[in-house]
Write a protein that holds these residues in place. Sequence first.
Motif, mmCIF file in Angstrom:
data_model
loop_
_atom_site.group_PDB
_atom_site.id
_atom_site.type_symbol
_atom_site.label_atom_id
_atom_site.label_comp_id
_atom_site.label_asym_id
_atom_site.label_seq_id
_atom_site.Cartn_x
_atom_site.Cartn_y
_atom_site.Cartn_z
ATOM 1 N N CYS A 8 33.097 42.318 51.183
ATOM 2 C CA CYS A 8 33.509 41.330 50.191
ATOM 3 C C CYS A 8 32.319 40.525 49.682
ATOM 4 O O CYS A 8 31.316 40.374 50.373
ATOM 5 C CB CYS A 8 34.518 40.358 50.810
ATOM 6 N N GLU A 16 35.864 38.386 46.482
ATOM 7 C CA GLU A 16 36.335 39.549 45.728
ATOM 8 C C GLU A 16 35.891 40.823 46.421
ATOM 9 O O GLU A 16 34.928 40.825 47.191
ATOM 10 C CB GLU A 16 35.845 39.505 44.285
ATOM 11 N N LEU A 71 39.762 43.213 43.239
ATOM 12 C CA LEU A 71 40.761 42.251 43.678
ATOM 13 C C LEU A 71 40.057 40.988 44.160
ATOM 14 O O LEU A 71 38.869 41.017 44.494
ATOM 15 C CB LEU A 71 41.613 42.831 44.805
ATOM 16 N N GLN A 72 40.823 39.904 44.228
ATOM 17 C CA GLN A 72 40.289 38.634 44.693
ATOM 18 C C GLN A 72 41.269 38.028 45.682
ATOM 19 O O GLN A 72 42.471 38.027 45.445
ATOM 20 C CB GLN A 72 40.107 37.705 43.501
ATOM 21 N N SER A 73 40.754 37.536 46.797
ATOM 22 C CA SER A 73 41.586 36.864 47.794
ATOM 23 C C SER A 73 41.145 35.418 47.931
ATOM 24 O O SER A 73 39.955 35.117 47.929
ATOM 25 C CB SER A 73 41.483 37.545 49.163
ATOM 26 N N TYR A 90 46.376 34.015 53.314
ATOM 27 C CA TYR A 90 45.606 34.554 52.196
ATOM 28 C C TYR A 90 46.563 34.959 51.086
ATOM 29 O O TYR A 90 47.744 35.225 51.324
ATOM 30 C CB TYR A 90 44.750 35.763 52.619
ATOM 31 N N THR A 118 46.158 37.585 47.664
ATOM 32 C CA THR A 118 45.295 38.505 46.926
ATOM 33 C C THR A 118 45.874 38.726 45.533
ATOM 34 O O THR A 118 47.079 38.941 45.380
ATOM 35 C CB THR A 118 45.170 39.850 47.673
ATOM 36 N N THR A 119 44.987 38.677 44.542
ATOM 37 C CA THR A 119 45.407 38.859 43.160
ATOM 38 C C THR A 119 44.527 39.884 42.450
ATOM 39 O O THR A 119 43.378 40.120 42.840
ATOM 40 C CB THR A 119 45.328 37.526 42.382
ATOM 41 N N SER A 139 50.056 38.945 50.050
ATOM 42 C CA SER A 139 49.822 37.676 50.734
ATOM 43 C C SER A 139 50.198 37.858 52.191
ATOM 44 O O SER A 139 50.957 38.767 52.540
ATOM 45 C CB SER A 139 50.621 36.540 50.102
#
Length: 120
Positions: free
Chosen positions: A59, A76, A84-86, A101, A103-104, A112
């Motif tokens: 990451c 990310e 993705l980004q957490s 967390y 994640t999106t 999540s």
Amino acid sequence: MVLLASVLAGQDAVAAGTYKGQWTGAGGSGDIHITFRDGGDGKLTPEVGFTLGGQDVTCKVLSFKPDGAKFTMVYEFDAQGTMLQSAIEATVTGKTIEGTYKTTAGDQSVDSGTWKATAL
């Protein structure tokens, strides 16, 4: 004043070192590791990695905000060609860090869950 100082000194806080543990969410589960390095200026620099489907994921930390026994971090990563980004929130208790967390992918939620890691 002395009492307040002794109470504050006893609070847990994120410390330099390596923490390893597990994450669990709707998208599965795996290992997680976070290393906090002391930058020499009193500030910690985190490194994060985890496993996803048995594969190691590295990451890039975008932000890290410590606040006593709590911290937030955003990182990310590339998951099979998708960036993705957490965002994580965590609390330190002794040698254990645990939190949540989310994640999106862009503005869409992907996963999540929770995670917990212990200092080595």
